[in-house]
Design a protein around this motif. Sequence first.
Motif, short mmCIF file in Angstrom:
data_model
loop_
_atom_site.label_atom_id
_atom_site.label_comp_id
_atom_site.label_asym_id
_atom_site.label_seq_id
_atom_site.Cartn_x
_atom_site.Cartn_y
_atom_site.Cartn_z
N MET A 1 6.09 -14.55 9.11
CA MET A 1 6.75 -13.74 7.92
C MET A 1 6.94 -12.33 8.37
SD MET A 1 5.23 -13.83 4.31
CE MET A 1 4.47 -12.39 3.93
N ALA A 2 7.84 -11.54 8.00
CA ALA A 2 7.81 -10.11 8.36
C ALA A 2 6.87 -9.32 7.56
CB ALA A 2 9.43 -9.62 8.07
N LYS A 3 6.22 -8.20 8.26
CA LYS A 3 5.46 -7.37 7.60
C LYS A 3 6.03 -5.93 7.09
CE LYS A 3 1.44 -8.85 10.44
NZ LYS A 3 0.38 -8.29 11.31
N LEU A 4 5.55 -5.66 6.10
CA LEU A 4 5.72 -4.36 5.52
C LEU A 4 4.79 -3.15 6.13
CD1 LEU A 4 7.44 -2.48 3.69
CD2 LEU A 4 5.90 -2.96 1.89
N CYS A 5 5.40 -2.06 6.64
CA CYS A 5 4.71 -0.90 7.16
C CYS A 5 5.04 0.28 6.25
CB CYS A 5 4.97 -0.69 8.58
SG CYS A 5 4.29 0.76 9.24
N ILE A 6 4.21 1.12 5.70
CA ILE A 6 4.40 2.23 4.65
C ILE A 6 4.23 3.52 5.55
CG2 ILE A 6 3.96 3.51 2.66
CD1 ILE A 6 2.99 0.77 1.34
N ALA A 7 5.13 4.11 5.75
CA ALA A 7 4.98 5.47 6.34
C ALA A 7 4.28 6.44 5.39
CB ALA A 7 6.55 5.99 6.65
N LEU A 8 3.46 6.84 5.94
CA LEU A 8 2.32 7.90 5.21
C LEU A 8 2.92 9.29 5.36
CD1 LEU A 8 -1.12 6.61 5.29
CD2 LEU A 8 0.32 6.64 3.24
N ASP A 9 4.34 9.64 4.86
CA ASP A 9 4.86 10.99 5.04
C ASP A 9 4.48 11.68 4.06
OD1 ASP A 9 5.65 10.06 7.59
OD2 ASP A 9 7.64 9.36 7.02
N THR A 10 3.09 12.01 3.71
CA THR A 10 2.87 12.57 2.38
C THR A 10 1.69 13.67 2.69
OG1 THR A 10 1.06 11.12 2.24
CG2 THR A 10 3.22 10.32 1.17
N ASN A 11 1.19 14.27 1.70
CA ASN A 11 0.17 15.16 2.04
C ASN A 11 -1.22 14.07 1.76
OD1 ASN A 11 -1.15 14.91 -0.60
ND2 ASN A 11 0.29 16.49 -1.37
N LEU A 12 -2.26 14.86 2.26
CA LEU A 12 -3.47 13.95 2.58
C LEU A 12 -3.96 13.26 1.40
CD1 LEU A 12 -5.84 13.26 4.51
CD2 LEU A 12 -7.08 15.10 3.49
N GLN A 13 -3.95 13.90 0.20
CA GLN A 13 -4.48 13.29 -1.03
C GLN A 13 -3.53 12.27 -1.44
OE1 GLN A 13 -7.52 14.32 -2.21
NE2 GLN A 13 -7.27 12.38 -3.12
N GLN A 14 -2.38 12.27 -1.42
CA GLN A 14 -1.27 11.25 -1.71
C GLN A 14 -1.58 10.08 -0.90
OE1 GLN A 14 2.15 13.61 -1.44
NE2 GLN A 14 2.76 13.72 -3.46
N ALA A 15 -1.71 10.50 0.33
CA ALA A 15 -2.08 9.14 1.47
C ALA A 15 -3.28 8.44 1.04
CB ALA A 15 -1.90 9.81 2.67
N LEU A 16 -4.10 9.21 0.93
CA LEU A 16 -5.50 8.65 0.46
C LEU A 16 -5.44 7.86 -0.80
CD1 LEU A 16 -8.02 11.59 1.25
CD2 LEU A 16 -7.64 9.35 2.82
N ASP A 17 -4.58 8.37 -1.87
CA ASP A 17 -4.58 7.77 -3.17
C ASP A 17 -3.95 6.29 -2.97
OD1 ASP A 17 -5.98 9.74 -4.35
OD2 ASP A 17 -4.29 10.49 -5.29
N LEU A 18 -2.78 6.53 -2.15
CA LEU A 18 -1.72 5.34 -1.98
C LEU A 18 -2.67 4.27 -1.24
CD1 LEU A 18 0.87 4.42 -2.71
CD2 LEU A 18 1.40 5.15 -0.34
N VAL A 19 -3.33 4.47 -0.30
CA VAL A 19 -4.14 3.49 0.76
C VAL A 19 -4.98 2.94 -0.14
CG1 VAL A 19 -5.42 3.21 2.55
CG2 VAL A 19 -3.62 4.64 3.02
N GLY A 20 -5.85 3.72 -1.04
CA GLY A 20 -7.01 3.09 -1.79
C GLY A 20 -6.18 2.25 -2.87
N GLU A 217 7.30 -5.34 -5.09
CA GLU A 217 8.75 -6.09 -5.28
C GLU A 217 9.14 -6.30 -4.01
OE1 GLU A 217 9.80 -3.30 -9.45
OE2 GLU A 217 10.55 -2.80 -7.41
N ILE A 218 8.93 -5.32 -2.87
CA ILE A 218 9.44 -5.47 -1.60
C ILE A 218 8.42 -6.65 -0.92
CG2 ILE A 218 9.74 -4.42 0.68
CD1 ILE A 218 9.91 -1.88 -0.85
N LEU A 219 7.10 -6.81 -1.05
CA LEU A 219 6.55 -8.00 -0.50
C LEU A 219 7.09 -9.15 -0.94
CD1 LEU A 219 2.94 -6.51 -0.65
CD2 LEU A 219 4.24 -6.80 1.52
N LEU A 220 7.59 -9.08 -2.19
CA LEU A 220 8.17 -10.46 -2.86
C LEU A 220 9.58 -10.82 -2.01
CD1 LEU A 220 7.76 -10.46 -6.75
CD2 LEU A 220 6.78 -12.24 -5.18
N MET A 221 10.10 -9.70 -1.65
CA MET A 221 11.28 -10.01 -0.83
C MET A 221 11.08 -10.56 0.67
SD MET A 221 13.70 -6.70 -1.37
CE MET A 221 13.76 -5.64 -2.80
N LEU A 222 9.66 -10.17 1.05
CA LEU A 222 9.59 -10.63 2.53
C LEU A 222 8.79 -12.20 2.40
CD1 LEU A 222 7.81 -7.62 4.00
CD2 LEU A 222 10.22 -8.10 3.95
#
Length: 223
Positions: A1-20, A217-222
């Motif tokens: 199955m294909a994997k989804l990779c999220i590009a963390l092209d954000t500031n540090l706080q947004q990145a930490l929040d999203l990963v969490g 939603e994207i994971l459902l497509m994968l």
Amino acid sequence: MAKLCIALDTNLQQALDLVGALRGYPLIFKVGYKLFINHHKVITDKVKETGFELFLDLKLHDIPNTVKEGVISARDLGADYLTIHISAGKEALKQAVEVKGKIKLLGVSLLTSLSEEDLLDLGICRDRESHVLELARLAVETGFDGIVCSGQEVTLLKERLQRPFLAVVPGIRLEGQPAEDQKRVISVEEALQRGADILVMGRSILRSENPVKRVEEILLMLA
Ligand code: C5P
């Protein structure tokens, strides 16, 4: 199955929040130089400690010994994937493979932001597909694990390269979204049909009002 990779092209706080917020989902997080230069340990440790795979998108392009040292440092940092420009040349690729350990080395063929006109400006006279194919062949034959290429080239590479490899595809857009600086964009469905193994997505997720829902939603497509 294909994997989804999220590009963390954000500031540090947004990145930490999203990963969490995405803990527990089957995802790879890509850290590029926007975050890496100032905050590398903070964000790379967070990605690893939260249980995700770490994709270091540093696109190394240097003399063989310097590339090799870069691979060793990325390996010691716990990266699972690392990008290197294939145009660094065969010797740099070879030395990278020698020290890669468990990292999956991904060769960058041609940036998805480059058009045919850009190729001519760079003095590259062969057509885009031949150029990408020859670069990809060099990387895969040298022992690289994957190739970063546009969705438009995946089919060609999957048909023509003799060895198995991971097709890593950025430049993905959901229906109706603008291409922005990307010249060769493709939808999630098309990328999957063409054989993409890892879909790299940044702005389509990061700019959503509800990134977690969009990822679901994207994971459902994968699936
Ligand atoms: O926002 P978007 O989905 O266009 O982001 C794509 C991501 O993939 C960016 O982080 C960009 O650096 C990366 N990338 C790319 N083209 C390549 C290699 C990496 O767009 N050839």
